[in-house]
Design an enzyme around this catalytic site. Structure first.
Site, short mmCIF file in Angstrom:
data_model
loop_
_atom_site.label_atom_id
_atom_site.label_comp_id
_atom_site.label_asym_id
_atom_site.label_seq_id
_atom_site.Cartn_x
_atom_site.Cartn_y
_atom_site.Cartn_z
N CYS A 182 -2.86 10.84 1.95
CA CYS A 182 -1.89 9.59 1.48
C CYS A 182 -1.18 9.74 0.42
O CYS A 182 -0.04 9.45 1.38
CB CYS A 182 -3.39 9.44 0.63
SG CYS A 182 -4.83 8.99 1.29
N LYS A 201 0.97 -0.72 0.13
CA LYS A 201 -0.19 -0.12 0.06
C LYS A 201 0.64 0.98 0.09
O LYS A 201 0.90 2.01 -0.64
CB LYS A 201 -0.62 0.07 0.96
CG LYS A 201 -1.35 1.49 1.56
CD LYS A 201 -2.42 1.58 0.63
CE LYS A 201 -2.70 3.12 0.38
NZ LYS A 201 -4.27 3.57 0.77
N1 SAJ Z 1 -1.20 15.27 -8.55
C1 SAJ Z 1 -0.56 16.13 -9.14
N2 SAJ Z 1 -0.37 15.28 -10.28
C2 SAJ Z 1 -0.78 14.59 -10.60
C3 SAJ Z 1 -1.94 13.68 -9.82
C4 SAJ Z 1 -1.73 14.46 -8.72
O1 SAJ Z 1 0.38 16.99 -8.66
O2 SAJ Z 1 -0.27 14.08 -11.74
C5 SAJ Z 1 -1.77 15.83 -6.56
C6 SAJ Z 1 -3.35 16.37 -6.61
O3 SAJ Z 1 -3.57 17.74 -6.71
C7 SAJ Z 1 -3.59 16.43 -5.78
C8 SAJ Z 1 -2.50 14.69 -5.15
O4 SAJ Z 1 -1.22 14.50 -6.02
O5 SAJ Z 1 -2.68 16.90 -4.46
C9 SAJ Z 1 -3.05 13.42 -4.61
O6 SAJ Z 1 -4.10 13.45 -5.72
P1 SAJ Z 1 -4.17 11.69 -6.20
O7 SAJ Z 1 -5.61 11.81 -6.86
O8 SAJ Z 1 -3.32 11.91 -6.51
O9 SAJ Z 1 -4.12 10.59 -5.26
P2 SAJ Z 1 -5.34 11.02 -4.09
O10 SAJ Z 1 -4.28 11.11 -2.20
O11 SAJ Z 1 -6.41 11.83 -4.01
O12 SAJ Z 1 -5.45 9.28 -3.75
C10 SAJ Z 1 -4.27 8.75 -3.79
C11 SAJ Z 1 -4.73 6.95 -4.27
N3 SAJ Z 1 -3.11 6.69 -5.12
C12 SAJ Z 1 -2.87 6.49 -5.90
O13 SAJ Z 1 -2.95 6.39 -7.12
C13 SAJ Z 1 -1.54 5.05 -5.64
C14 SAJ Z 1 -5.65 6.46 -3.85
O14 SAJ Z 1 -6.06 5.15 -5.05
C15 SAJ Z 1 -5.42 5.10 -2.33
O15 SAJ Z 1 -6.88 4.52 -2.48
C16 SAJ Z 1 -5.26 7.22 -1.43
O16 SAJ Z 1 -4.30 7.74 -2.07
C17 SAJ Z 1 -4.99 6.71 -0.38
O17 SAJ Z 1 -5.86 6.61 0.25
O18 SAJ Z 1 -4.18 6.16 0.12
#
Ligand code: SAJ
Length: 405
Positions: free
Chosen positions: A256, A202
């Site tokens: 996360c 995870k």
């Molecule tokens: N972000 C970027 N660039 C991107 C993608 C995201 O800057 O290309 C930023 C987002 O704006 C945000 C942060 O990253 O600030 C995280 O957002 P996210 O959408 O990537 O992820 P989370 O934190 O909402 O959810 C993640 C997910 N993990 C993965 O995709 C590996 C989700 O599947 C998990 O369940 C979750 O973490 C968790 O609870 O661990």
């Protein structure tokens, strides 16, 4: 099987609702009486696509919500795992205290499964000792499991049903029993493994994403220095069959991705070098945005930070969650003093100079910094007409008065 889901938060609630609406006998437990009251009054406690419909289906199917711990065959612990910003280690006390409460009421042979994200080794270091203290034998009196959630806020309901899952257990029989419960609604593959592997997997998944975003953010800096278009470069590079670079942005927030990699840095400081550097790069992005704001202000003769407004307070688009949000990180910088803020998803007052009406916000500023690309803004970009825009999410077409990261 009767299942008790402990913790009616962002993960526990949808998980409980999903199980209940697919025929499992479910009790949702939370120590927060107000939350239980809200749920019993027929209302969900946060906004998420499809959650209200799922809630209604679960209520029709007979889900109940309580503050006390009932007897059940399986307990799913889904409580927060806050982390200490200084030591970067998780605080397992909520998990341990929920497990201790469960151990007081659970029948012999019950399964206690931890759904919350925990750092690798947490079950061995904190949960097994709790069993020992209670005089219970793991594998006889209680069967432990770790079933880390993987759903993404904004698409939780869909992903609960379709994502594959990891089930960490001590023995195959418990693995099959846990799998049977999740099979009620989950159409993805379910891998049964040991608990330590499930914990590590995870954290590795979220760390992978953090490093990929850090790479995109570093490219954004390089391209800014070299006068190149990072978005076009990533778009073209991603056409290669084995390249998949994520998008640069104003920073990485949420509970996360911006947190989990620190577990590895905290426990393995000598080894987790790339992971540590990625965290630093992503945590440095609010400062980079602040630099960009100053540059755009200088070019356009804006002198007062009070004429700058940040659009978006949440950690990403289309959610109401502000945990570890890049906007809040930016606002902590002394230089940012006076900057105005607006987010249609955030109804409460959570910081100074926060607006709740888009038109008055726009009327009071000259430069709009898009920190979050909420759908309502993407669908109505005309609302920014005539304004200077610094678009950190690349949602505006290139044009006069549009600056990018
Ligand atoms: N972000 C970027 N660039 C991107 C993608 C995201 O800057 O290309 C930023 C987002 O704006 C945000 C942060 O990253 O600030 C995280 O957002 P996210 O959408 O990537 O992820 P989370 O934190 O909402 O959810 C993640 C997910 N993990 C993965 O995709 C590996 C989700 O599947 C998990 O369940 C979750 O973490 C968790 O609870 O661990």
């Amino acid at each position: 099987m009767k299942v008790c889901v402990v913790g009616m938060g962002y993960i526990g609630l949808p998980t409980a609702l999903m199980m209940a609406s697919h025929g499992v006998d479910v009790v949702g437990v939370d120590y927060n009486a107000e939350k239980i009251e809200t749920l019993n009054a027929g209302k969900v406690t946060f906004e998420e696509k499809g959650l209200t419909e799922l809630f209604e289906a679960a209520v029709r199917a007979g889900i109940s919500f309580e503050t006390g711990y009932p007897r059940a065959d399986m307990y799913v612990i889904s409580v927060p795992t806050p982390y200490d910003r200084r030591s970067k280690k998780i605080d397992p006390s909520y998990v341990v205290s929920a497990v201790e409460s469960v151990l007081k009421v659970c029948p012999k042979g019950a399964i206690v499964s931890i759904e919350s994200t925990i750092s690798p080794g947490t079950v061995d270091r904190f949960v097994r000792p709790a069993l020992k203290r209670a005089g219970l034998a793991s594998g006889i009196d209680v069967h432990l499991a770790h079933t880390p959630e993987r759903i993404i806020p904004g698409n939780m309901v869909y992903e609960l049903e379709h994502n594959s899952r990891t089930i960490g257990v001590d023995d195959a029989e418990t693995g099959e029993a846990v799998k049977a419960v999740y099979s009620s609604f989950c159409r993805g593959d379910m891998v049964i493994t040991d608990i330590r592997t499930a914990e590590m997997t995870k954290v590795v998944e979220n760390t992978y994403r953090d490093i990929n975003i850090a790479f995109a953010n570093e490219l954004a800096r390089i391209c800014r220095d070299g006068g190149m278009d990072v978005y076009e470069i990533i778009r073209i590079a991603n056409m290669h069959p084995r390249v998949n670079i994520l998008q640069p942005g104003p920073g990485v927030g949420g509970h996360c991705i911006s947190v989990d990699p620190w577990f590895l840095v905290g426990d393995y400081p000598q080894d987790a070098l790339l992971i540590h550097q990625a965290r630093r790069i992503n945590d440095g992005m609010p400062d980079f945005v602040l630099d960009r704001i100053e540059t755009v202000m200088k070019i356009n003769g804006i002198k007062d930070m009070g004429r700058v407004g940040l659009y978006g307070l949440t950690y990403k688009e289309n959610v109401d969650d502000v945990r570890e949000s890049p906007t809040l990180q930016l606002l902590e910088r002394p230089l940012a003093h006076g900057i105005k803020v607006y987010d249609p998803w955030v109804k409460d007052d959570i910081c100074d100079d926060q607006y709740h009406d888009l038109q008055s916000f726009l009327a009071d500023i000259d430069l709009v910094v898009i920190m979050v690309g909420h759908k309502c803004l993407r669908d109505d970009l005309d609302v920014l007409k005539g304004k200077l825009v610094l678009d950190t999410r690349n949602i505006c077409p290139n044009g006069l008065n549009i600056y990018k990261l």
